[in-house]
Design a protein around this motif. Sequence first.
Motif, mmCIF file in Angstrom:
data_model
loop_
_atom_site.group_PDB
_atom_site.id
_atom_site.type_symbol
_atom_site.label_atom_id
_atom_site.label_comp_id
_atom_site.label_asym_id
_atom_site.label_seq_id
_atom_site.Cartn_x
_atom_site.Cartn_y
_atom_site.Cartn_z
ATOM 1 N N TYR A 188 0.983 -1.183 0.115
ATOM 2 C CA TYR A 188 -0.174 0.006 -0.142
ATOM 3 C C TYR A 188 0.898 1.225 -0.115
ATOM 4 O O TYR A 188 0.835 1.968 0.846
ATOM 5 N N PRO A 189 1.396 1.510 -1.192
ATOM 6 C CA PRO A 189 2.533 2.409 -1.117
ATOM 7 C C PRO A 189 1.857 4.049 -0.909
ATOM 8 O O PRO A 189 2.584 4.770 -0.270
ATOM 9 N N GLU A 190 0.733 4.373 -1.405
ATOM 10 C CA GLU A 190 0.254 5.675 -1.389
ATOM 11 C C GLU A 190 -0.218 5.735 0.036
ATOM 12 O O GLU A 190 0.011 6.885 0.557
ATOM 13 N N ILE A 191 -0.944 4.893 0.562
ATOM 14 C CA ILE A 191 -1.171 5.107 2.212
ATOM 15 C C ILE A 191 0.035 5.174 3.102
ATOM 16 O O ILE A 191 0.081 6.029 4.016
ATOM 17 N N SER A 192 1.073 4.308 2.772
ATOM 18 C CA SER A 192 2.428 4.489 3.411
ATOM 19 C C SER A 192 3.057 5.885 3.231
ATOM 20 O O SER A 192 3.389 6.326 4.320
ATOM 21 N N ASN A 193 2.851 6.266 2.006
ATOM 22 C CA ASN A 193 3.541 7.385 1.857
ATOM 23 C C ASN A 193 2.943 8.806 2.831
ATOM 24 O O ASN A 193 3.276 9.561 3.261
ATOM 25 N N ARG A 194 1.467 8.659 2.548
ATOM 26 C CA ARG A 194 0.767 9.601 3.413
ATOM 27 C C ARG A 194 0.910 9.380 5.064
ATOM 28 O O ARG A 194 1.059 10.537 5.645
ATOM 29 N N MET A 195 1.092 8.272 5.536
ATOM 30 C CA MET A 195 1.576 8.274 6.774
ATOM 31 C C MET A 195 2.896 8.762 7.310
ATOM 32 O O MET A 195 3.074 9.313 8.238
ATOM 33 N N VAL A 196 3.702 8.472 6.559
ATOM 34 C CA VAL A 196 5.154 9.101 6.774
ATOM 35 C C VAL A 196 5.206 10.521 6.429
ATOM 36 O O VAL A 196 5.933 10.996 7.155
ATOM 37 N N SER A 197 4.475 11.123 5.510
ATOM 38 C CA SER A 197 4.517 12.519 5.334
ATOM 39 C C SER A 197 3.828 13.081 6.657
ATOM 40 O O SER A 197 4.283 14.323 7.142
ATOM 41 N N ASN A 198 2.916 12.741 7.063
ATOM 42 C CA ASN A 198 2.346 13.124 8.653
ATOM 43 C C ASN A 198 3.141 12.925 9.522
ATOM 44 O O ASN A 198 3.309 14.172 10.444
ATOM 45 N N LYS A 199 3.915 11.803 9.848
ATOM 46 C CA LYS A 199 5.007 11.843 10.653
ATOM 47 C C LYS A 199 5.816 12.558 10.591
ATOM 48 O O LYS A 199 6.494 13.257 11.670
ATOM 49 N N LYS A 225 12.282 9.953 4.325
ATOM 50 C CA LYS A 225 11.032 10.994 4.096
ATOM 51 C C LYS A 225 11.800 12.363 4.373
ATOM 52 O O LYS A 225 11.815 13.279 3.669
ATOM 53 N N LEU A 226 12.233 12.474 5.621
ATOM 54 C CA LEU A 226 12.683 13.838 6.102
ATOM 55 C C LEU A 226 13.889 14.302 5.276
ATOM 56 O O LEU A 226 13.694 15.464 4.891
ATOM 57 N N LYS A 227 14.676 13.447 4.713
ATOM 58 C CA LYS A 227 15.783 14.009 3.680
ATOM 59 C C LYS A 227 15.163 14.445 2.565
ATOM 60 O O LYS A 227 15.681 15.381 1.761
ATOM 61 N N ARG A 228 14.240 13.784 1.981
ATOM 62 C CA ARG A 228 13.653 14.053 0.734
ATOM 63 C C ARG A 228 12.959 15.287 0.842
ATOM 64 O O ARG A 228 12.644 16.166 -0.203
ATOM 65 N N GLU A 229 12.456 15.423 2.033
ATOM 66 C CA GLU A 229 11.578 16.769 2.171
ATOM 67 C C GLU A 229 12.350 17.980 2.645
ATOM 68 O O GLU A 229 12.233 19.156 2.795
ATOM 69 N N GLY A 230 13.762 17.822 2.821
ATOM 70 C CA GLY A 230 14.661 18.738 3.040
ATOM 71 C C GLY A 230 14.643 19.444 4.285
ATOM 72 O O GLY A 230 15.156 20.385 4.813
ATOM 73 N N LYS A 231 13.998 18.379 5.327
ATOM 74 C CA LYS A 231 13.918 18.887 6.808
ATOM 75 C C LYS A 231 15.265 18.463 7.333
ATOM 76 O O LYS A 231 15.741 17.286 7.456
ATOM 77 N N PRO A 232 15.784 19.458 8.190
ATOM 78 C CA PRO A 232 17.134 19.279 9.121
ATOM 79 C C PRO A 232 17.141 18.499 10.241
ATOM 80 O O PRO A 232 17.648 19.099 11.105
ATOM 81 N N VAL A 233 16.614 17.258 10.107
ATOM 82 C CA VAL A 233 16.428 16.528 11.273
ATOM 83 C C VAL A 233 17.122 15.194 11.101
ATOM 84 O O VAL A 233 17.019 14.279 10.120
ATOM 85 N N GLN A 234 18.255 14.659 11.926
ATOM 86 C CA GLN A 234 18.828 13.466 11.617
ATOM 87 C C GLN A 234 18.184 12.380 12.365
ATOM 88 O O GLN A 234 17.338 12.614 13.641
ATOM 89 N N ALA A 235 18.510 11.011 12.076
ATOM 90 C CA ALA A 235 17.696 10.211 12.948
ATOM 91 C C ALA A 235 18.847 8.916 13.482
ATOM 92 O O ALA A 235 19.812 8.747 12.609
ATOM 93 N N ARG A 236 18.573 8.709 14.856
ATOM 94 C CA ARG A 236 19.609 7.828 15.190
ATOM 95 C C ARG A 236 18.679 6.410 15.913
ATOM 96 O O ARG A 236 17.613 6.791 16.654
ATOM 97 N N HIS A 237 19.310 5.539 16.100
ATOM 98 C CA HIS A 237 18.983 4.319 17.016
ATOM 99 C C HIS A 237 18.926 4.674 18.421
ATOM 100 O O HIS A 237 20.075 5.186 18.579
#
Length: 262
Positions: A188-199, A225-237
């Motif tokens: 369900y790529p369209e639903i998934s993309n909307r969910m991660v966009s909201n996130k 998603k953050l990277k593709r949207e150009g948002k300056p937030v890094q991710a770490r475990h």
Amino acid sequence: MSNHSEHPSVGLFVTCLADMFRPSVAFATVKLLEAAGCRVNVPERQTCCGQPAFNSGDRQTTADIAKTTIEAFEGFHYVVGPSGSCIGMLHHYPELFADDDPWLQRALDLKSRAYEVTSFLTDVMQFDRINAQYDGTITYHDSCSGLRELGIKQQPRQLLGKVDKLSLNEMEEAETCCGFGGTFCVKYPEISNRMVSNKSQYISDSSADTLVGGDLGCLLNMAGKLKREGKPVQARHIVEILAGMTDTPAIGEADYDLAKPL
């Protein structure tokens, strides 16, 4: 401390994503477990937990994978992994075997010993002597499997509270799915993309500079998603921060990270 010896034996369940894309997560997990007084081994026979096959309805393949995993981790006091999703799958193994199948008891035994790492450190080892600092503001994502199947919510926050200089800004809907869901994002790529966009928007709105979580699948999805949207937030475990191992590039910032759209 645990009911076992002062230095319980732990079999590390590395997980596929840590093995292939983020080995630093496995090394950080070992560092934390050893700091808590555990003797850590990494069984070479371990493979995938079987979740993709399980979620796709392939019970026979999942059962075969489960048997391999059960055998690989027999003899350890505990089985610990840096993923609520994968450890949650180990907890589903008993569902794969009939009541009269001798593998059922072995699956139940594995389930009783299998823990996600922050839950294990907090609930089993009562360990919180975190010797790390992180000069930044984080926001924490609660992954579905860890939260809903294993009850992981306060444990990571309790441990993060011991990290020097770290500030936590809770995002809106921290418990809402990021849309990855293993095979869900493929089906369900369209639903998934909307969910991660909201996130992505909730993460950005938190004003945190770092997204932290306990499951690499979710983190890779959100980091991409953050990277593709150009948002300056890094991710770490979370284990990388707790172990003071943040010298590596953030998730999604290196060539070996899966941070590209499907």
